[in-house]
Design a protein around this motif. Structure first.
Motif, PDB file in Angstrom:
ATOM      1  N   ALA A  77       0.825  -1.215   0.000  1.00 63.78           N
ATOM      2  CA  ALA A  77       0.000   0.000   0.000  1.00 63.78           C
ATOM      3  C   ALA A  77       0.858   1.263   0.000  1.00 63.78           C
ATOM      4  CB  ALA A  77      -0.937  -0.010   1.196  1.00 63.78           C
ATOM      5  N   GLU A  78       1.907   1.281   0.787  1.00 63.79           N
ATOM      6  CA  GLU A  78       2.792   2.443   0.830  1.00 63.79           C
ATOM      7  C   GLU A  78       3.486   2.646  -0.515  1.00 63.79           C
ATOM      8  OE1 GLU A  78       3.706   4.855   3.192  1.00 63.79           O
ATOM      9  OE2 GLU A  78       1.877   4.194   4.183  1.00 63.79           O
ATOM     10  N   THR A  79       3.872   1.557  -1.165  1.00 63.79           N
ATOM     11  CA  THR A  79       4.504   1.644  -2.485  1.00 63.79           C
ATOM     12  C   THR A  79       3.525   2.190  -3.510  1.00 63.79           C
ATOM     13  OG1 THR A  79       5.948  -0.211  -1.927  1.00 63.79           O
ATOM     14  CG2 THR A  79       5.721   0.332  -4.266  1.00 63.79           C
ATOM     15  N   VAL A  80       2.308   1.666  -3.493  1.00 61.96           N
ATOM     16  CA  VAL A  80       1.274   2.148  -4.413  1.00 61.96           C
ATOM     17  C   VAL A  80       1.009   3.628  -4.173  1.00 61.96           C
ATOM     18  CG1 VAL A  80      -1.202   2.004  -4.946  1.00 61.96           C
ATOM     19  CG2 VAL A  80       0.176  -0.084  -4.780  1.00 61.96           C
ATOM     20  N   LEU A  81       0.900   4.005  -2.928  1.00 65.44           N
ATOM     21  CA  LEU A  81       0.649   5.408  -2.590  1.00 65.44           C
ATOM     22  C   LEU A  81       1.752   6.311  -3.123  1.00 65.44           C
ATOM     23  CD1 LEU A  81      -1.309   7.238  -1.065  1.00 65.44           C
ATOM     24  CD2 LEU A  81       0.034   6.838   0.988  1.00 65.44           C
ATOM     25  N   SER A  82       2.976   5.891  -2.956  1.00 69.38           N
ATOM     26  CA  SER A  82       4.110   6.682  -3.424  1.00 69.38           C
ATOM     27  C   SER A  82       4.168   6.743  -4.946  1.00 69.38           C
ATOM     28  CB  SER A  82       5.410   6.078  -2.883  1.00 69.38           C
ATOM     29  OG  SER A  82       6.523   6.768  -3.385  1.00 69.38           O
ATOM     30  N   LEU A  83       4.034   5.601  -5.597  1.00 70.97           N
ATOM     31  CA  LEU A  83       4.163   5.562  -7.056  1.00 70.97           C
ATOM     32  C   LEU A  83       2.947   6.122  -7.781  1.00 70.97           C
ATOM     33  CD1 LEU A  83       5.999   2.156  -7.485  1.00 70.97           C
ATOM     34  CD2 LEU A  83       6.956   4.465  -7.622  1.00 70.97           C
ATOM     35  N   SER A  84       1.815   6.161  -7.132  1.00 65.60           N
ATOM     36  CA  SER A  84       0.636   6.736  -7.782  1.00 65.60           C
ATOM     37  C   SER A  84       0.754   8.253  -7.931  1.00 65.60           C
ATOM     38  CB  SER A  84      -0.635   6.380  -7.019  1.00 65.60           C
ATOM     39  OG  SER A  84      -0.656   7.020  -5.758  1.00 65.60           O
ATOM     40  N   GLY A  91       2.968   6.542 -13.689  1.00 61.86           N
ATOM     41  CA  GLY A  91       2.193   6.371 -12.472  1.00 61.86           C
ATOM     42  C   GLY A  91       0.798   5.836 -12.700  1.00 61.86           C
ATOM     43  N   SER A  92       0.382   5.782 -13.947  1.00 58.43           N
ATOM     44  CA  SER A  92      -0.981   5.367 -14.273  1.00 58.43           C
ATOM     45  C   SER A  92      -1.378   3.993 -13.741  1.00 58.43           C
ATOM     46  CB  SER A  92      -1.188   5.433 -15.790  1.00 58.43           C
ATOM     47  OG  SER A  92      -2.487   5.039 -16.119  1.00 58.43           O
ATOM     48  N   PRO A  93      -0.536   2.963 -13.879  1.00 57.63           N
ATOM     49  CA  PRO A  93      -0.942   1.646 -13.358  1.00 57.63           C
ATOM     50  C   PRO A  93      -1.215   1.653 -11.847  1.00 57.63           C
ATOM     51  CG  PRO A  93       0.995   1.428 -14.760  1.00 57.63           C
ATOM     52  CD  PRO A  93       0.744   2.893 -14.575  1.00 57.63           C
ATOM     53  N   PHE A  94      -0.549   2.533 -11.149  1.00 63.63           N
ATOM     54  CA  PHE A  94      -0.721   2.601  -9.702  1.00 63.63           C
ATOM     55  C   PHE A  94      -1.952   3.410  -9.303  1.00 63.63           C
ATOM     56  CE2 PHE A  94       3.734   1.852 -10.563  1.00 63.63           C
ATOM     57  CZ  PHE A  94       3.941   0.708  -9.826  1.00 63.63           C
ATOM     58  N   ARG A  95      -2.474   4.167 -10.239  1.00 66.21           N
ATOM     59  CA  ARG A  95      -3.693   4.923  -9.979  1.00 66.21           C
ATOM     60  C   ARG A  95      -4.943   4.183 -10.436  1.00 66.21           C
ATOM     61  NH1 ARG A  95      -0.128   9.007 -11.630  1.00 66.21           N
ATOM     62  NH2 ARG A  95      -0.831   8.893 -13.798  1.00 66.21           N
ATOM     63  N   SER A  97      -5.112   0.499 -11.242  1.00 66.23           N
ATOM     64  CA  SER A  97      -5.156  -0.945 -11.015  1.00 66.23           C
ATOM     65  C   SER A  97      -6.091  -1.312  -9.857  1.00 66.23           C
ATOM     66  CB  SER A  97      -3.736  -1.435 -10.712  1.00 66.23           C
ATOM     67  OG  SER A  97      -3.747  -2.641 -10.021  1.00 66.23           O
ATOM     68  N   GLU A  98      -6.846  -2.391 -10.042  1.00 73.01           N
ATOM     69  CA  GLU A  98      -7.738  -2.857  -8.972  1.00 73.01           C
ATOM     70  C   GLU A  98      -6.937  -3.357  -7.770  1.00 73.01           C
ATOM     71  OE1 GLU A  98     -11.128  -6.263  -8.163  1.00 73.01           O
ATOM     72  OE2 GLU A  98     -10.710  -5.658 -10.227  1.00 73.01           O
ATOM     73  N   GLN A  99      -5.810  -4.021  -8.030  1.00 70.46           N
ATOM     74  CA  GLN A  99      -4.965  -4.502  -6.935  1.00 70.46           C
ATOM     75  C   GLN A  99      -4.407  -3.335  -6.132  1.00 70.46           C
ATOM     76  OE1 GLN A  99      -2.206  -6.808  -9.265  1.00 70.46           O
ATOM     77  NE2 GLN A  99      -3.125  -8.735  -8.566  1.00 70.46           N
ATOM     78  N   ALA A 100      -4.002  -2.296  -6.825  1.00 72.01           N
ATOM     79  CA  ALA A 100      -3.488  -1.102  -6.144  1.00 72.01           C
ATOM     80  C   ALA A 100      -4.580  -0.454  -5.302  1.00 72.01           C
ATOM     81  CB  ALA A 100      -2.939  -0.115  -7.171  1.00 72.01           C
ATOM     82  N   ALA A 101      -5.768  -0.364  -5.870  1.00 67.69           N
ATOM     83  CA  ALA A 101      -6.889   0.234  -5.135  1.00 67.69           C
ATOM     84  C   ALA A 101      -7.235  -0.589  -3.899  1.00 67.69           C
ATOM     85  CB  ALA A 101      -8.106   0.352  -6.048  1.00 67.69           C
TER      86      ALA A 101
END
Length: 119
Positions: A77-84, A91-95, A97-101
């Motif tokens: 979650a912290e990685t997704v938050l940072s990379l989004s 950064g699009s995949p991190f914003r 993606s269902e897994q990221a969400a």
């Protein structure tokens, strides 16, 4: 008096069993490295004022988060938050993606629970 002899080993065994279970549970809850806990508390202090009371609240908060989500999920979650926050296509995949969400939602729910319990 003769019954006390056989009872003592049973009581001792129960105490050892209970202590072992408590230690195992503490290790399970405390799977976050100290550096990760310190980083969380530091960020929390910056957001909530650098007071003694805030230290207690922020320390409580990471304890609650750690009790609700495993460390590997927290890192995700912290990685997704940072990379989004990266602009553009990178950064699009991190914003989107269902897994990221899902990872972010887990973290946000844990933080909301920590907010209720600690602040």
């Amino acid at each position: 008096m003769t019954r006390a002899g056989p009872v003592r080993p049973i009581v001792a065994a129960l105490i050892v069993f209970a202590a072992t279970a408590a230690i195992a549970r503490a290790e399970e809850v405390n799977d976050y490295p100290t550096a990760a806990r310190a980083e969380y508390v530091f960020g929390c202090l910056k957001a909530n004022g650098e007071t003694r009371h805030a230290i207690e609240q922020c320390s409580c908060s990471i304890d609650v988060v750690a009790s609700l989500i495993p460390y590997d999920r927290y890192v995700t979650a912290e990685t997704v938050l940072s990379l989004s926050q990266v602009r553009g296509d990178m950064g699009s995949p991190f914003r989107t993606s269902e897994q990221a969400a899902n990872a972010l939602n887990d973290l946000r729910r844990a933080q909301a629970e920590a907010e209720v319990r600690c602040f």
